[in-house]
Structures are given as C-alpha cells and as structure tokens.
Design a protein around this motif. Structure first.
Motif, PDB file in Angstrom:
ATOM      1  N   VAL A   1      14.655 -25.729   4.950  1.00 29.92           N
ATOM      2  CA  VAL A   1      13.202 -25.687   4.794  1.00 29.92           C
ATOM      3  C   VAL A   1      12.675 -24.406   5.441  1.00 29.92           C
ATOM      4  O   VAL A   1      13.318 -23.830   6.317  1.00 29.92           O
ATOM      5  N   ILE A   2      11.506 -23.989   5.003  1.00 25.64           N
ATOM      6  CA  ILE A   2      10.824 -22.834   5.583  1.00 25.64           C
ATOM      7  C   ILE A   2       9.762 -23.340   6.537  1.00 25.64           C
ATOM      8  O   ILE A   2       9.012 -24.265   6.212  1.00 25.64           O
ATOM      9  N   CYS A   3       9.684 -22.738   7.717  1.00 21.40           N
ATOM     10  CA  CYS A   3       8.589 -23.017   8.638  1.00 21.40           C
ATOM     11  C   CYS A   3       7.738 -21.750   8.724  1.00 21.40           C
ATOM     12  O   CYS A   3       8.189 -20.718   9.221  1.00 21.40           O
ATOM     13  N   LEU A   4       6.524 -21.824   8.212  1.00 20.67           N
ATOM     14  CA  LEU A   4       5.643 -20.659   8.196  1.00 20.67           C
ATOM     15  C   LEU A   4       4.947 -20.545   9.555  1.00 20.67           C
ATOM     16  O   LEU A   4       4.020 -21.286   9.863  1.00 20.67           O
ATOM     17  N   GLY A   5       5.455 -19.626  10.368  1.00 21.49           N
ATOM     18  CA  GLY A   5       4.983 -19.475  11.744  1.00 21.49           C
ATOM     19  C   GLY A   5       6.043 -19.951  12.707  1.00 21.49           C
ATOM     20  O   GLY A   5       6.792 -20.896  12.411  1.00 21.49           O
TER      21      GLY A   5
ATOM     22  N   TYR B   1      17.466 -31.176   8.738  1.00 19.90           N
ATOM     23  CA  TYR B   1      17.182 -29.945   7.999  1.00 19.90           C
ATOM     24  C   TYR B   1      17.525 -28.719   8.827  1.00 19.90           C
ATOM     25  O   TYR B   1      17.496 -28.750  10.058  1.00 19.90           O
ATOM     26  N   ARG B   2      17.826 -27.631   8.126  1.00 22.63           N
ATOM     27  CA  ARG B   2      17.959 -26.337   8.774  1.00 22.63           C
ATOM     28  C   ARG B   2      16.710 -25.532   8.470  1.00 22.63           C
ATOM     29  O   ARG B   2      16.155 -25.636   7.376  1.00 22.63           O
ATOM     30  N   VAL B   3      16.288 -24.753   9.449  1.00 25.96           N
ATOM     31  CA  VAL B   3      14.957 -24.150   9.376  1.00 25.96           C
ATOM     32  C   VAL B   3      15.015 -22.629   9.386  1.00 25.96           C
ATOM     33  O   VAL B   3      15.618 -22.021  10.278  1.00 25.96           O
ATOM     34  N   LEU B   4      14.359 -22.045   8.379  1.00 26.19           N
ATOM     35  CA  LEU B   4      14.094 -20.612   8.383  1.00 26.19           C
ATOM     36  C   LEU B   4      12.660 -20.445   8.865  1.00 26.19           C
ATOM     37  O   LEU B   4      11.709 -20.841   8.180  1.00 26.19           O
ATOM     38  N   ALA B   5      12.480 -19.883  10.060  1.00 25.67           N
ATOM     39  CA  ALA B   5      11.144 -19.687  10.629  1.00 25.67           C
ATOM     40  C   ALA B   5      10.681 -18.256  10.364  1.00 25.67           C
ATOM     41  O   ALA B   5      11.456 -17.312  10.479  1.00 25.67           O
ATOM     42  N   ILE B   6       9.405 -18.115  10.021  1.00 22.45           N
ATOM     43  CA  ILE B   6       8.842 -16.811   9.676  1.00 22.45           C
ATOM     44  C   ILE B   6       7.643 -16.522  10.565  1.00 22.45           C
ATOM     45  O   ILE B   6       6.719 -17.337  10.672  1.00 22.45           O
ATOM     46  N   ASP B   7       7.659 -15.366  11.207  1.00 25.41           N
ATOM     47  CA  ASP B   7       6.560 -14.974  12.081  1.00 25.41           C
ATOM     48  C   ASP B   7       6.594 -13.453  12.256  1.00 25.41           C
ATOM     49  O   ASP B   7       7.671 -12.853  12.243  1.00 25.41           O
ATOM     50  N   ARG B   8       5.437 -12.844  12.428  1.00 25.26           N
ATOM     51  CA  ARG B   8       5.402 -11.377  12.600  1.00 25.26           C
ATOM     52  C   ARG B   8       5.819 -10.942  13.999  1.00 25.26           C
ATOM     53  O   ARG B   8       6.168  -9.791  14.223  1.00 25.26           O
ATOM     54  N   ASN B   9       5.787 -11.898  14.945  1.00 23.83           N
ATOM     55  CA  ASN B   9       6.146 -11.599  16.334  1.00 23.83           C
ATOM     56  C   ASN B   9       7.653 -11.783  16.532  1.00 23.83           C
ATOM     57  O   ASN B   9       8.145 -12.910  16.469  1.00 23.83           O
ATOM     58  N   PRO B  10       8.393 -10.710  16.784  1.00 22.78           N
ATOM     59  CA  PRO B  10       9.855 -10.846  16.940  1.00 22.78           C
ATOM     60  C   PRO B  10      10.254 -11.678  18.157  1.00 22.78           C
ATOM     61  O   PRO B  10      11.400 -12.124  18.248  1.00 22.78           O
ATOM     62  N   LYS B  11       9.307 -11.894  19.075  1.00 18.84           N
ATOM     63  CA  LYS B  11       9.582 -12.699  20.260  1.00 18.84           C
ATOM     64  C   LYS B  11       8.931 -14.079  20.182  1.00 18.84           C
ATOM     65  O   LYS B  11       8.769 -14.750  21.195  1.00 18.84           O
ATOM     66  N   ALA B  12       8.577 -14.498  18.989  1.00 14.36           N
ATOM     67  CA  ALA B  12       7.966 -15.822  18.808  1.00 14.36           C
ATOM     68  C   ALA B  12       8.895 -16.905  19.346  1.00 14.36           C
ATOM     69  O   ALA B  12      10.091 -16.900  19.053  1.00 14.36           O
ATOM     70  N   PRO B  13       8.384 -17.835  20.158  1.00 12.71           N
ATOM     71  CA  PRO B  13       9.243 -18.844  20.798  1.00 12.71           C
ATOM     72  C   PRO B  13      10.005 -19.726  19.824  1.00 12.71           C
ATOM     73  O   PRO B  13      11.096 -20.203  20.127  1.00 12.71           O
ATOM     74  N   GLY B  14       9.449 -19.934  18.631  1.00  9.31           N
ATOM     75  CA  GLY B  14      10.129 -20.778  17.652  1.00  9.31           C
ATOM     76  C   GLY B  14      11.434 -20.192  17.159  1.00  9.31           C
ATOM     77  O   GLY B  14      12.325 -20.918  16.721  1.00  9.31           O
ATOM     78  N   PHE B  15      11.588 -18.863  17.258  1.00 12.36           N
ATOM     79  CA  PHE B  15      12.829 -18.214  16.833  1.00 12.36           C
ATOM     80  C   PHE B  15      14.020 -18.644  17.680  1.00 12.36           C
ATOM     81  O   PHE B  15      15.162 -18.583  17.237  1.00 12.36           O
ATOM     82  N   ASP B  16      13.747 -19.062  18.919  1.00  9.14           N
ATOM     83  CA  ASP B  16      14.829 -19.501  19.810  1.00  9.14           C
ATOM     84  C   ASP B  16      15.449 -20.817  19.330  1.00  9.14           C
ATOM     85  O   ASP B  16      16.559 -21.172  19.745  1.00  9.14           O
ATOM     86  N   PHE B  17      14.734 -21.548  18.482  1.00  8.08           N
ATOM     87  CA  PHE B  17      15.211 -22.864  18.042  1.00  8.08           C
ATOM     88  C   PHE B  17      15.557 -22.894  16.553  1.00  8.08           C
ATOM     89  O   PHE B  17      16.336 -23.741  16.129  1.00  8.08           O
TER      90      PHE B  17
ATOM     91  N   ASP C   1      17.161 -22.041  12.881  1.00  7.53           N
ATOM     92  CA  ASP C   1      18.504 -21.679  12.438  1.00  7.53           C
ATOM     93  C   ASP C   1      18.552 -20.240  11.920  1.00  7.53           C
ATOM     94  O   ASP C   1      19.576 -19.572  12.028  1.00  7.53           O
ATOM     95  N   GLU C   2      17.434 -19.796  11.351  1.00  8.58           N
ATOM     96  CA  GLU C   2      17.294 -18.409  10.935  1.00  8.58           C
ATOM     97  C   GLU C   2      15.876 -17.952  11.249  1.00  8.58           C
ATOM     98  O   GLU C   2      14.961 -18.773  11.326  1.00  8.58           O
ATOM     99  N   SER C   3      15.711 -16.647  11.408  1.00  9.95           N
ATOM    100  CA  SER C   3      14.382 -16.109  11.652  1.00  9.95           C
ATOM    101  C   SER C   3      14.109 -14.930  10.730  1.00  9.95           C
ATOM    102  O   SER C   3      15.009 -14.144  10.432  1.00  9.95           O
ATOM    103  N   MET C   4      12.879 -14.833  10.281  1.00 11.35           N
ATOM    104  CA  MET C   4      12.427 -13.690   9.486  1.00 11.35           C
ATOM    105  C   MET C   4      11.188 -13.112  10.171  1.00 11.35           C
ATOM    106  O   MET C   4      10.189 -13.821  10.357  1.00 11.35           O
ATOM    107  N   VAL C   5      11.254 -11.843  10.547  1.00  6.14           N
ATOM    108  CA  VAL C   5      10.109 -11.185  11.163  1.00  6.14           C
ATOM    109  C   VAL C   5       9.237 -10.607  10.055  1.00  6.14           C
ATOM    110  O   VAL C   5       9.571  -9.591   9.444  1.00  6.14           O
ATOM    111  N   GLU C   6       8.125 -11.299   9.787  1.00  5.37           N
ATOM    112  CA  GLU C   6       7.203 -10.886   8.725  1.00  5.37           C
ATOM    113  C   GLU C   6       5.874 -11.592   8.940  1.00  5.37           C
ATOM    114  O   GLU C   6       5.828 -12.724   9.434  1.00  5.37           O
ATOM    115  N   SER C   7       4.793 -10.947   8.582  1.00  3.23           N
ATOM    116  CA  SER C   7       3.478 -11.571   8.682  1.00  3.23           C
ATOM    117  C   SER C   7       3.396 -12.770   7.754  1.00  3.23           C
ATOM    118  O   SER C   7       3.781 -12.687   6.575  1.00  3.23           O
TER     119      SER C   7
END
Length: 204
Positions: free
Chosen positions: A19-23, A40-56, A58-64
């Motif tokens: 699933v995608i988590c927007l933010g 579920y496995r989560v792709l989290a998307i946020d413009r902040n490369p240090k967003a706390p959700g990225f620590d949890f 499964d994948e991270s995308m740095v984007e607004s």
C-alpha cells in the motif's frame, strides 16, 4: 528516489500486499505501523527526507505529496492494493489521482473536494439533508452582510492547506475584527476564498 529497508529475497515485490502511505510525518507513523500489523508493506511518500515515518516504512520515496505526476511516474510498473491518506489540502487530490490511475481503494476526487473545501462540504451537507450552520463563501470583507448572521461567527479558510489554521471566532457586529479574520483566513486558503458561518455553542 526510493529506498528499501526490506530484503529482496523476502517476497520483496508481493504486489498484492503493498500500500502507499501519502505522507510520512508524525501523524502517519501510527498509520504505517497499523498497516504493517495487518500484513501490508508500506511505501511512504514525503518531501522531507528525515520524515519520522520513513524509519518504519518498508520503502520510502522523497517527493512532495502535492506532486501527483512525479509520484505516479516514480511508482510506474509497481502494483498496489490500496492507498492511505491521513492528510489534507492538495495532498488529498494527489491521493485521488493515484487511486484513479491505479484503480485501487482510496479517497475519491469528490471526497477530496468536500474534505478540503468548507463551502463544498456545506453544499454537500445541505444536498443530503444534513443540518449545518448558516454560512457563505466570500473572497473579501466587502461581501460579508452582517444582517445575515448571528452575533458570533466563525471565519475560516475555504480550502484547507493546514488543518485548523487561521480559524477565528469573532463578533459579527465588529467590522474591524471581521475584516481582520477574513484577511487572515485568506492567507491560509488554497483557493482564495473564505467560509463564514454562524457560531453554535457546543462540542466540535
């Protein structure tokens, strides 16, 4: 860019469970964790490369989260079974675009509209016989008619960018306060309009 914290041999691209988590801010951390608890496995998307959700995630995308075109291009070729959107403003319309593009469960454009535009929510409520305070949508103090309102009014941005920002309760008879509240709300509105409603005492 996308970073993965999962071992690729561990069923890495199980297309039916992503699933995608927007933010990926503080408010999305619990959402990410609970999605994972459900399997579920989560792709989290946020413009902040240090967003706390990225620590949890499964994948991270740095984007607004407001840039739906870049996000859709960045996830091209992947398959997802849903989208999580604990957000508001323009990000909700990004969510609606992704849901439409991928034909997955998530927020629709109509729901995004009534969730972000106070006047759209007001109209939706009236059309569906849901009682709401009397209100009008204005672009300046010149459009406000004090005779249409009770003694206390709420002035707020019509299009929400940051939740609950620039919302003011003022006396409708105090022209100076009303104009200041309208100008403040306009600065925080994403569509250059303000919603003015009668204030009703009670719980939010």
């Amino acid at each position: 860019f996308i970073e993965s914290s999962m071992n690729k041999t561990d069923n890495y691209l199980d297309k039916h469970r992503w699933v995608i988590c927007l933010g990926a801010g503080k408010s999305q951390v619990s959402l990410i964790k609970n999605a994972q608890l459900l399997g579920y496995r989560v792709l989290a998307i946020d413009r902040n490369p240090k967003a706390p959700g990225f620590d949890f995630a499964d994948e991270s995308m740095v984007e607004s989260t407001h840039n739906s075109n870049n996000i859709i291009e960045g996830i091209k070729g992947r398959e997802f079974c849903g989208l999580l959107a604990r957000c508001t403003g323009g990000a909700l319309f990004t969510a609606a675009n992704i849901v439409k593009e991928y034909k997955i469960p998530g927020v629709s454009y109509d729901l995004s509209n009534i969730a972000t535009s106070k006047s759209a929510l007001h109209k939706f409520s009236l059309d569906n016989n849901i009682r709401v305070p009397h209100g009008v949508k204005v672009s300046s103090g010149k459009e406000f008619n004090v005779n249409e309102f009770s003694d206390q009014i709420i002035v707020k941005p019509d299009f929400t960018i940051i939740g609950k920002k620039s919302i003011t309760k003022v006396k409708s008879s105090n022209k100076h306060e009303v104009n200041n509240a309208i100008e403040l709300a306009l600065l925080s509105s994403g569509n250059e309009f303000v919603e003015i409603e009668d204030f009703i005492e009670g719980y939010d």
